[in-house]
Scaffold this motif. Structure first.
Motif, PDB file in Angstrom:
ATOM      1  N   ARG A   1       4.691   7.021  -4.620  1.00  0.00           N
ATOM      2  CA  ARG A   1       4.762   7.554  -5.969  1.00  0.00           C
ATOM      3  C   ARG A   1       3.862   8.777  -6.128  1.00  0.00           C
ATOM      4  O   ARG A   1       4.233   9.746  -6.802  1.00  0.00           O
ATOM      5  CB  ARG A   1       4.392   6.461  -6.975  1.00  0.00           C
ATOM      6  N   ALA A   2       2.682   8.730  -5.508  1.00  0.00           N
ATOM      7  CA  ALA A   2       1.783   9.885  -5.578  1.00  0.00           C
ATOM      8  C   ALA A   2       2.388  11.090  -4.866  1.00  0.00           C
ATOM      9  O   ALA A   2       2.302  12.226  -5.350  1.00  0.00           O
ATOM     10  CB  ALA A   2       0.433   9.525  -4.969  1.00  0.00           C
TER      11      ALA A   2
ATOM     12  N   TYR B   1       6.989  16.970  -7.192  1.00  0.00           N
ATOM     13  CA  TYR B   1       7.535  17.467  -8.460  1.00  0.00           C
ATOM     14  C   TYR B   1       6.630  18.526  -9.076  1.00  0.00           C
ATOM     15  O   TYR B   1       7.105  19.507  -9.660  1.00  0.00           O
ATOM     16  CB  TYR B   1       7.739  16.318  -9.432  1.00  0.00           C
ATOM     17  N   LEU B   2       5.316  18.336  -8.961  1.00  0.00           N
ATOM     18  CA  LEU B   2       4.386  19.332  -9.489  1.00  0.00           C
ATOM     19  C   LEU B   2       4.513  20.654  -8.745  1.00  0.00           C
ATOM     20  O   LEU B   2       4.521  21.736  -9.356  1.00  0.00           O
ATOM     21  CB  LEU B   2       2.954  18.804  -9.409  1.00  0.00           C
ATOM     22  N   LEU B   3       4.625  20.588  -7.417  1.00  0.00           N
ATOM     23  CA  LEU B   3       4.800  21.810  -6.630  1.00  0.00           C
ATOM     24  C   LEU B   3       6.123  22.493  -6.977  1.00  0.00           C
ATOM     25  O   LEU B   3       6.190  23.726  -7.070  1.00  0.00           O
ATOM     26  CB  LEU B   3       4.746  21.483  -5.136  1.00  0.00           C
TER      27      LEU B   3
ATOM     28  N   ARG C   1       0.822  -1.215   0.000  1.00  0.00           N
ATOM     29  CA  ARG C   1       0.000   0.000   0.000  1.00  0.00           C
ATOM     30  C   ARG C   1       0.847   1.253   0.000  1.00  0.00           C
ATOM     31  O   ARG C   1       0.449   2.286  -0.523  1.00  0.00           O
ATOM     32  CB  ARG C   1      -0.930  -0.002   1.209  1.00  0.00           C
ATOM     33  N   ARG C   2       2.045   1.159   0.605  1.00  0.00           N
ATOM     34  CA  ARG C   2       2.912   2.344   0.662  1.00  0.00           C
ATOM     35  C   ARG C   2       3.487   2.689  -0.699  1.00  0.00           C
ATOM     36  O   ARG C   2       3.808   3.847  -0.968  1.00  0.00           O
ATOM     37  CB  ARG C   2       4.061   2.110   1.651  1.00  0.00           C
ATOM     38  N   GLY C   3       3.685   1.723  -1.578  1.00  0.00           N
ATOM     39  CA  GLY C   3       4.296   1.982  -2.880  1.00  0.00           C
ATOM     40  C   GLY C   3       3.552   3.021  -3.699  1.00  0.00           C
ATOM     41  O   GLY C   3       4.119   4.055  -4.071  1.00  0.00           O
ATOM     42  N   PRO C   4       2.260   2.806  -4.008  1.00  0.00           N
ATOM     43  CA  PRO C   4       1.524   3.839  -4.756  1.00  0.00           C
ATOM     44  C   PRO C   4       1.448   5.172  -4.031  1.00  0.00           C
ATOM     45  O   PRO C   4       1.464   6.232  -4.655  1.00  0.00           O
ATOM     46  CB  PRO C   4       0.131   3.211  -4.927  1.00  0.00           C
TER      47      PRO C   4
END
Length: 295
Positions: free
Chosen positions: A28-29, A35-37, A22-25
Motif C-alpha cells: 500500500r505504501a 500515485y504521488l509520483l 508484512r507485505r500488505g502495508p
C-alpha cells in the motif's frame, strides 16, 4: 449424531503468513508513492499548458498587472486576432504541405534503411545500429546545410526545405529495426519463393504489418517538421513560403511584446499536432509495446 457435531469446535479460519502480513502495508505504501509520483509528473506537464491557456485569455494590460493570476475577463477574441495578425491562414497551408511531404519521405527512408539492417541483409548490423543511435546526438550543422542548399540551387525553395527536413530521420530507422524483430523472417522467404520483388515486398506487403511503428515514425517526423523554426528562418527568407511557426514573430517586438496574443498564437500552432496525436496515440503505444516485447 447431531449433538456430536454441534459439540465439535468450529474450524479456525486460516491465518495469513507473517511475511504476507508484512507485505500488505508495504504494498500500500509503494502504491501510494507511485500515485504521488504520477501526480507530480502530471502537474509538471499540465502546469505550463494551463499557464499558457490562462495567459492566452488575458488582455495585455491584465497580463502585465498580474502575470500569474487567474484570468478575470476571458477574451476569446485573442485567438481570432492572433490568427489574423500572424497571417496563419497562409502559413498553415505551407506547414501542412511541408509536414505531410517531409514526414512521408522520412518515414519511407526510415523503412528502406531499417529493414535491411533488421534482417541482416547488410554487413555489420551492430555498426549500423550504433550509427542510428549516434545520429540522435549529433548537432545540427546549420552552416553545412545552408551551403549545401545554396550550391544545389535549393535555397529559398520549397523543394529544398522539404528535402532537408525529410533527411532528418532521427530515431525512425532504430524504431523500425526493433519492431521488425516481431515479424517472422519466414515471411521474407515465402515472398521470395513466390517471386515477389524486394521493393514490392518492402512497400506493399510490409506496411500493413508495420502500421503501428510507421505511424509512430510519421508522428515524430511530423512534430519535428511542424515545430521547426530555425531552418525555416535560414532557408526560407521569402515570407510567402514561411511555415506557421514563423508567424509567431509577429507578436515579438524589440521594445513591446504582445504576450497574450503570443500565447494564443502558440496554442493555434500546437493544436493540430495535439489533434493528430489524439487520433494516432494507439499506434504509438502499440509500436512501443510491440518493439519492447518482441524485440
Amino acid at each position: 449424531m447431531s449433538d456430536l457435531l454441534t459439540t465439535l469446535p468450529a474450524e479456525a479460519p486460516a491465518q495469513a503468513h507473517p511475511a504476507e502480513r508484512r507485505r500488505g502495508p508495504r504494498r500500500r505504501a509503494t502504491k501510494l508513492v507511485n500515485y504521488l509520483l504520477l501526480a507530480v509528473v502530471v502537474l509538471v506537464y499540465l502546469y505550463p499548458l494551463a499557464f499558457l491557456v490562462n495567459t492566452a485569455l488575458k488582455s495585455n494590460s491584465e497580463f502585465f498587472n498580474n502575470p500569474t493570476g487567474l484570468v478575470r475577463a476571458p477574451l476569446l477574441s485573442n485567438f481570432a486576432t492572433a490568427w489574423r495578425e500572424g497571417n496563419f491562414a497562409a502559413y498553415v497551408v505551407n506547414s501542412v504541405l511541408y509536414t505531410f511531404v517531409a514526414a512521408s519521405m522520412g518515414t519511407l527512408m526510415s523503412l528502406m534503411v531499417g529493414f535491411p539492417v533488421a534482417r541482416g541483409y547488410l554487413k555489420h548490423t551492430r555498426l549500423w545500429n550504433m550509427l542510428f543511435v549516434s545520429m540522435l546526438f549529433l548537432p545540427n550543422t546549420l552552416v553545412t546545410v545552408f551551403q549545401l542548399a545554396l550550391r544545389m540551387h535549393l535555397y529559398d525553395t520549397r523543394l529544398g526545405y522539404v528535402l532537408i527536413m525529410a533527411s532528418g530521420v532521427g530515431v525512425g530507422p532504430l524504431l523500425i529495426s526493433g519492431y521488425l524483430k516481431s515479424i517472422p523472417r519466414e515471411l521474407d522467404e515465402a515472398a521470395a519463393l513466390d517471386g515477389v520483388s524486394y521493393l514490392r515486398y518492402l512497400f506493399r506487403f510490409l506496411p500493413p504489418l508495420l502500421q503501428p511503428v510507421l505511424a509512430t515514425v510519421f508522428i515524430l517526423q511530423a512534430i519535428g517538421v511542424w515545430n521547426d523554426i530555425i531552418l525555416a528562418t535560414i532557408l526560407l527568407p521569402d515570407q510567402a513560403k514561411s511555415p506557421v511557426t514563423l508567424g509567431l514573430f509577429a507578436f515579438k517586438g524589440a521594445y513591446v511584446s504582445q504576450w497574450s496574443l503570443l500565447s494564443a498564437a502558440t496554442i493555434i500552432v500546437a493544436a493540430p499536432l495535439l489533434i493528430v496525436y489524439v487520433f494516432l496515440q494507439r499506434y504509438l503505444v502499440a509500436s512501443v509495446v510491440g518493439g519492447a516485447v518482441k524485440g
